[in-house]
Design an enzyme around this catalytic site. Structure first.
Site: not given
Length: 602
Positions: A1-3
């Protein structure tokens, strides 16, 4: 997951970070942060990409990921099927390589249509000067947009300053993917989104949410993304007379458990177990290789856990696929009850406390004394823990009691949660956003050998039961619709539920859970699970002529019975804001749909 973050300026400009936005993005991705700027020379435009990575798969891959011909990808997603990903591979690399081989919009749509799992992305296609972006079919990953002073910003999470007159953020509608012709936009001085919708999407949703100053048009080629799920079965029973069905509501069923027991073992139950179990397997085994060999005393997987039927089934099925030596964290949040003054000195009257469920004489541990955190979800959670321990006494089940006072709630809402819930702003968004944020943080205590000790969950993956109620008629409004409009009305309500879930729940919950550097996973919204449930006629999923605690989500209750669950199989639906008692903490007279003044004022 990432921003992930992308800022498109139609002319070269100096950019200064909003420190709050940057901090929010970095908390989503604590393992790697990096910026990359792409500048177009003829015509002039500038794209600033920023990515903050939470390492979940294969080898840690820095983002933004630029390939050998200059395309740039920021990817916030997980591939659970569709595109092959080896255990040692990172899905960002797989997506980048697949897009690199594309030479036309139809090929890009084919790649994105094939992905099974949650995603949000922004992709700079150097050939042709195009910027692509969008969210998956259910909108399981957040993506916000706004356009201000000739600058388009796309981001996983934003910030809200109620004291400033800002151009408002909006959620990017999960109705397809979007393409910007950067040359045309620069020459015109305005941004036009070319929309490539999901085959079953409603275009009205797009037009309502386009940022001021921008326009959206359907792509002229008529290209669409292939829907990842089959259409909803709209069949209405021909042999069932509505009046006859309604007569069962008086309940000749004296033993609800007996009713469920009499229907055990049918094919649909076994099929749902198979499909849902596979969805859990994909979500609990897709973890970094080094995490699997980590300290066995720490859990890799946690659940938002109330002891209700949804979380209980997820726990039982996750138990099948997680190595036996690893714990599973059960995150149970409670907001402090206010004990009436007149009852503080009267032990006799404690039982009459209006916030204490009158059908539970103990808190699950034998104590009859008042506890300010004995909210309904705490009581059912402890009962559920006992059922899980009976089913698998070898597993270490960490029941994490997360106790929140009004002072801590107000402090963290102002500092963090209000920004994450934004741009949503209702009382319901506030209640659920706060409850999920504190639960996902995982900080509380556990009880071992009757001794309590502080505990903080280390799990990076958090399983949540969102999607069960929407598909299996779990809400009270479904029962109302059935009574007024029969099966036809119920089917229409369920179709609407699934269609609006991206804008009502998932973006908000992704932002809130991701703030802890943890990833939300939604097994009930696995594409195969949704397709299976969509294929069933509505009367196989629910029978709302039966009483609460049985008729709604009937198929899931039968599934629970077959998995060995008993008490939890007949618990009626109780919304998180009521079960955790956050709805009673500040202003119990508000309506869920009201604008929340606490969010608006910070």
């Amino acid at each position: 997951m990432c921003g992930i973050f992308c800022l498109l300026s139609l002319s070269p400009a100096h950019f200064e970070w909003d420190k709050t936005v940057y901090e929010h993005l970095k908390r989503r991705g604590p393992d790697w942060s990096q910026d990359l700027t792409v500048t177009g020379r003829d015509p002039c435009y500038q794209c600033l990409f920023s990515a903050h990575v939470l390492h979940m798969r294969g080898v840690l891959t820095p983002q933004p990921l630029q390939d050998n011909i200059g395309n740039v990808l920021v990817w916030n997603g997980e591939i659970f099927g569709g595109l092959p990903v080896k255990p040692s591979e990172n899905d960002t690399v797989v997506v980048s390589q697949s897009l690199l081989s594309c030479s036309s919009p139809s090929e890009i749509l084919s790649v994105l249509s094939s992905v099974r799992g949650p995603w949000g992305f922004v992709y700079y296609q150097k050939a042709g000067d195009y910027l692509w972006f969008g969210r998956d079919f259910f909108g399981r990953r957040s993506l916000l947009w706004r356009f201000d002073a000739g600058v388009l910003t796309l981001t996983s999470v934003a910030a809200h300053d109620p004291g400033l007159d800002q151009v408002s953020w909006q959620e990017v509608p999960a109705v397809g993917v979007y393409r910007i012709d950067l040359k045309a936009a620069t020459e015109a001085g305005t941004v036009t989104f070319e929309v490539y919708p999901w085959a079953t999407s409603c275009s009205d949703t797009i037009l309502e949410s386009v940022p001021s100053g921008c326009t959206a048009v359907m792509n002229q080629s008529g290209l669409v993304l292939t829907s990842p799920v089959c259409p909803l079965n709209m069949s209405i029973p021909k042999s069932l007379n509505e009046a006859d069905a309604q007569s069962n509501s008086d309940s000749s069923v004296k033993d609800l458990q007996q009713l469920l027991a009499s229907k055990e073992g049918n094919y649909e139950v076994s099929r749902l177990i198979d499909v849902l179990s596979e969805a859990l397997r994909r979500r609990v085994q897709s973890l970094p290789i080094e995490d699997e060999a980590a300290n066995s005393d720490q859990a890799s997987i946690a659940l938002l856990f109330s002891g209700g039927i949804d979380s209980m089934i997820l726990a039982v099925l996750a138990d099948r696929h997680i190595p036996a030596h690893q714990p599973i964290d059960l995150l149970n949040v409670a907001f402090k009850l206010q004990e009436p003054k007149k009852q503080k000195d009267s032990a006799k009257n404690v039982k009459k406390h209006k916030n204490k469920p009158n059908d539970n004489k103990t808190d699950g541990a034998g104590s009859r004394t008042f506890s300010p955190f004995d909210v309904p979800d705490r009581i059912t959670g402890k009962a559920g823990l006992k059922e899980l321990q009976d089913l698998n006494p070898e597993r270490r089940w960490n029941f994490v009691e997360i106790n929140i006072t009004q002072e801590e709630l107000q402090k963290m809402r102002q500092e963090r949660i209000g920004h994450l819930v934004h741009p949503l702003d209702t009382v319901l968004d506030d209640s659920i956003g706060c409850a999920v944020w504190f639960a996902a943080r995982g900080t509380g205590f556990i009880t071992e050998d009757k001794d309590q000790r502080p505990f903080s969950s280390s799990a990076k993956v958090i399983l949540t039961g969102i999607g069960a109620d929407e598909q299996l008629a779990g809400y009270s409004r479904h029962r109302v619709r059935f009574k007024t409009s029969g099966h036809e009305g119920l089917i229409q309500e369920l179709a609407m539920e699934l269609g609006r879930i991206p804008s009502r729940n998932l973006g908000r919950d992704d932002r809130v859970i991701g703030d802890h550097g943890k990833e939300a996973r939604f097994p009930f919204l696995d594409e195969d699970v949704v397709s299976h449930l969509n294929s069933l006629p509505v009367w196989e999923k629910a029978d709302l002529s039966l009483p609460r605690g049985v008729g709604e989500k009937l198929l899931l209750r039968l599934t629970a019975r077959q998995l060995g669950l008993r008490q939890s199989a007949v618990l009626p639906k109780r919304a998180m804001q009521f079960g955790s008692r956050i709805a009673k903490m500040e202003n119990s007279r508000e309506k869920a749909s009201d604008k929340c003044s606490r969010l608006l004022t910070g």
